[in-house]
Structure formats: C-alpha cells, structure tokens
Design a protein around this motif. Sequence first.
Motif, PDB file in Angstrom:
ATOM      1  N   ILE A 477      60.063 -38.627  13.251  1.00 15.94           N
ATOM      2  CA  ILE A 477      59.841 -38.654  14.703  1.00 15.94           C
ATOM      3  C   ILE A 477      60.262 -37.328  15.318  1.00 15.94           C
ATOM      4  O   ILE A 477      59.566 -36.746  16.172  1.00 15.94           O
ATOM      5  N   GLY A 478      61.403 -36.819  14.861  1.00 15.25           N
ATOM      6  CA  GLY A 478      61.861 -35.532  15.378  1.00 15.25           C
ATOM      7  C   GLY A 478      60.905 -34.406  15.055  1.00 15.25           C
ATOM      8  O   GLY A 478      60.638 -33.530  15.914  1.00 15.25           O
ATOM      9  N   GLU A 479      60.348 -34.403  13.842  1.00 10.29           N
ATOM     10  CA  GLU A 479      59.398 -33.354  13.469  1.00 10.29           C
ATOM     11  C   GLU A 479      58.078 -33.496  14.213  1.00 10.29           C
ATOM     12  O   GLU A 479      57.435 -32.504  14.559  1.00 10.29           O
ATOM     13  N   PHE A 480      57.663 -34.732  14.491  1.00 13.34           N
ATOM     14  CA  PHE A 480      56.464 -34.941  15.315  1.00 13.34           C
ATOM     15  C   PHE A 480      56.688 -34.334  16.702  1.00 13.34           C
ATOM     16  O   PHE A 480      55.812 -33.646  17.254  1.00 13.34           O
ATOM     17  N   VAL A 481      57.858 -34.585  17.280  1.00 14.87           N
ATOM     18  CA  VAL A 481      58.177 -34.064  18.599  1.00 14.87           C
ATOM     19  C   VAL A 481      58.133 -32.535  18.594  1.00 14.87           C
ATOM     20  O   VAL A 481      57.632 -31.898  19.539  1.00 14.87           O
ATOM     21  N   LYS A 521      65.944 -33.300  19.541  1.00 16.87           N
ATOM     22  CA  LYS A 521      64.603 -32.719  19.578  1.00 16.87           C
ATOM     23  C   LYS A 521      63.792 -33.289  20.731  1.00 16.87           C
ATOM     24  O   LYS A 521      62.925 -32.619  21.307  1.00 16.87           O
ATOM     25  N   MET A 522      64.065 -34.561  21.074  1.00 17.55           N
ATOM     26  CA  MET A 522      63.340 -35.178  22.187  1.00 17.55           C
ATOM     27  C   MET A 522      63.840 -34.672  23.540  1.00 17.55           C
ATOM     28  O   MET A 522      63.151 -34.788  24.548  1.00 17.55           O
ATOM     29  N   MET A 523      65.039 -34.110  23.566  1.00 18.19           N
ATOM     30  CA  MET A 523      65.627 -33.680  24.833  1.00 18.19           C
ATOM     31  C   MET A 523      65.552 -32.165  25.042  1.00 18.19           C
ATOM     32  O   MET A 523      65.457 -31.693  26.179  1.00 18.19           O
ATOM     33  N   VAL A 524      65.572 -31.392  23.966  1.00 26.07           N
ATOM     34  CA  VAL A 524      65.575 -29.935  24.087  1.00 26.07           C
ATOM     35  C   VAL A 524      64.156 -29.422  24.296  1.00 26.07           C
ATOM     36  O   VAL A 524      63.231 -29.804  23.558  1.00 26.07           O
TER      37      VAL A 524
END
Length: 531
Positions: A477-481, A521-524
């Motif tokens: 999920i982080g890499e998708f973001v 990653k979703m916030m930065v």
Amino acid sequence: MASLPPSPVALAFPGIQWDPMQKLRLTPPESGLLRSAEANPIDYTLSDPDQSTAYVKALLKVLAEASGASGPSSKVSRLKDPLVEEDALVMLYTDPMGVVTHYAITKLYDVVTCLREKRRGGVSLGTTFYNYDTDGNLIDEWRPLLRVLHLGGGGDAFAQHVEEEEQQQQQPEGMWSSLLPSIHPNGRLPSQRVSTDRSRKINHASVEEPLAALISWITSQLQSSASSSLSLVTPTLTALMSCPEARILFADSGGIGYLSRHLRTGSRGTKRPVGGSGTATVQQLYELCFCLWTLTYECNTSATIRATFARDNAVHSLVDLLSSAPREKVIRVALSALRTLASCTPASYSSSLSSSDPSRKEISSSTFLNEMIGCGLIKYIDQMKERQWTDPDIVDDLLVLHKLLHENYKEMSRWDVYLAEVQSGNLEWGILHTEKFFRENAKRFEGPNGDFSVVKILIALTAGNDEEVQSIACYDIGEFVRHYPNGRAIARSLGAKDIVLKLVDHSNEELSRHALTAVSKMMVQNWAAVH
C-alpha cells in the motif's frame, strides 16, 4: 457399512413384548413377524422377498410410532454408556418407546448390512426397499428415517452415532445417515446418469425427495464449526458423492464453500482447528478432501460448479492443506483434486454461459492454474517432487501439476503473477514486493474498471490474522501511494490510513514498522525528499 456400536439398552431388547404396546398400533401379522424374527437367524427372516419387505416395513412402523414428532425420548436418548441387564430392563419399564426406538434402529442396520454382504434367493436391497413389481418407487415407509435423523441431533447420541477411533482412524457411519445411501441394490444411490442396475426397474424420481432432504441436513451440519458435526456427516457425504445427482445437489446447496472452509488450514504449515473445539482428525481431512475431489469431476460439464470452485477459494484451501504436510492419503486426494481443476476443459461453455451472459468471464483450467500459482503451489510441488513416495498416483499427479504450472507460469506476466498472489491472499516477500516492481506497474493498480480492486484487497489483507501477510500488504500500500499519481488521496479515500494506523502499535515489531512506514507515505507529500 461399519459395525454399529451397541445401544446402551441393548440388553433389554429380549424383554420387549410387542402385544401390550398399543401405542405402536401393530397388527397381529406385524407383531407375529417381529417375534418370529427375534426367534430365528436374520438370514431366515430375509430368505423370502415378501417377508423381507414386510419385516422392514414393520420395523419402520415401530420406528415411526415410537419416535413420534416430539423429539428424542426422555431417558434413553440421554444415555451414553451401556447399561447392565438389570438397569436396561428398568429402562424398558420407565421409557419403553426409547428402548423400542433403539431396537428398530439396530435391526434395520442389521438388515441393510446382511443384504449388502450377500444376495439370497432373489432377495436384495432393491427387492426389499423398492416396489420392484409395480412402479419401482422407494417404499413410502422410509420417512421416519429422516425424522429420527433430525430429532436424533437434538439429543439421541445413538440415533446419529459416529464413534471416533483415532488410533485406527476409522469412523463408523451413523445409522440413519448411512442407511439412505445404502438402500440401492448395489449399495449406492441410483443415478440417472450412471445406471447401477439395468436389470430391475428403479424409479429415480422416488429417491429425489429423500436425497434432497438428506443433503439439506448434511449442509445444515456443515454450517457448524464444531468437530462433532464433521464426525457426524463426513462418512455419509463420502458415500453420497458416488452419485452424480447428489454431487450437483450438494454443490447447488453451497457444499463446495462449506468443504473449503472446513479444509482451510493456517499458512506456512501451522494448521488451524477445523472444528471449534479441536483439530480435525486425519480421517476427517481425508473425507472432506475426498468429497471436494469428487466434485471436481463435474467441472467439465458445469460452468456453475467451475464458477463456484473459483468463488469459494477451493484451490486456496487445497494448497493450504498441502502446505501443512498432512498424511500421505490426504496428500493423494488433495493433489488429485488440484490436478482435475488444472486440467478441466469446459465442454460447452459458449452455449451454456456465454450466450446468457456474454460479459461473464469464463472459468477454466487457466483460471485455477493462475490461482494455484498465486497461492505458491509451484514451490510446494517442487519440494514434494524431491520426496520419495510409495503411492504411484502421487508421483504421477506431481509430474502433471509440475508441467502444467510451469507452462502456465511462463505465459504469465509479472503483473499476472502479482495479481494472482494478491487475490489468493497468500503474500510472500520477493521480487513482486519491491520498489522496482511498483515503479513499473503502478498504473495497473487502477484495474480494468478503474475501481482499484487490487488496492481494496490489500487493505482487507491488512486486517487479517497472518502478521507476515499484513506486513507485506502494508508495504505494498505504501509503495502504491509513492508511485501512483495521487495515490495518497486514493488510498485514504478507500480507508487505508485508518486501518493501517491501528497496526502501528502492534506487538509484532516488523508489522508495526511496515504499518508506520505506510502511514508516513500516506501523509508525506514528497516521500523521496525524506530520503
């Protein structure tokens, strides 16, 4: 049929007096036949076709009148251990209908066992339980069997008895659930598709009602997570699966999903309990897997059953079972089921499905092979090929599956493999979970319908029970973001942030670390600048 353990009140049977029992409403010929059968060997009673049928009808009448519609008897039904003769005779006085019910159960079981073992003078299961000389129907008196089957589950252990013998790994069949599949001339349910006795007239329609009722009862038991429910139904279901009509009816009743759920084991060799109160025995796993295997033979002719196998994660359950390294006989049927799915060839897909729903995706062997690859079956097959097997069928199935899986794998793109793995829920660290993969395939996460279904599955996997799978899902999920344009907004709109945030304080340090990284990653705004 396995031998039936004795009734707790078996020593009271010789003390039964039929004439005073007015509740049974027996005619003089019926009570006389019951007394004669008690005084003579069973072979003598079953030596004449008319007498054999009359005796069975008398026993079924006794059962119908004694068991009634109010449920199990008040005292006998609660007994579990055999009584000594004196106590058994007291029970005959205090609960005569309970004793008589057990008597009828025992004698009917003896009749079926005797007629299955040998034919005598034109007397068989067919001549006894079917109206051979007229319409070929199953005798009408069979209905008490199903009544006792249902009422027995409310309290009478003997009526539905299945005794587990773990050392021998055998499970004798319950009386009633084993009797209905046994009262065909050849000891199995008559099939319109595969005739089992062409020399005699059998009206197949007359068996449809008891078959449907029996399967309805079986599926109701399979809905329970209790191991005792499995013990009750798996031997009977195994017998029923010899009949194609029974397989279709069971599949239509949700049977494939029930079997898949009960077979499911924990990944990486850690087996979850099949029953709520304990782990399934080897024999139960074998019988469940055997039933699933027989159902795979309907895949060539039924688009509905193929779709059900795909929908109910049957492949996932079978692969999980193999990964837990069960006994060889379980491995044999699991591999056979997977081989049949991997080789199925829809016979008339275009006419049976496409014409009615052109947009519906065809389910075929390639569908199942992709799912097997996603579940990591290639790894298990490669490992199993190195072992020494005594069963040649296992060796043959391994060779065929190895060939089919590797051929299919060569034709799949790296994205296809990733998609299959995510859909299976069996995530494992590797080249599919790297920055390079996501940089090259980020746009594919949109999906053909633009609904980001893969991201939704990943979010669901973060809420699962497997901590490694949760960690990998968080990473993905982080890499998708990071790599999909506006991925932060999409992930947050799908609820990813709130779900993953709950894992930041998880006791598993690796999972906690991956969850924290994914949330960051979703916030930065610019993750690359952080590094």
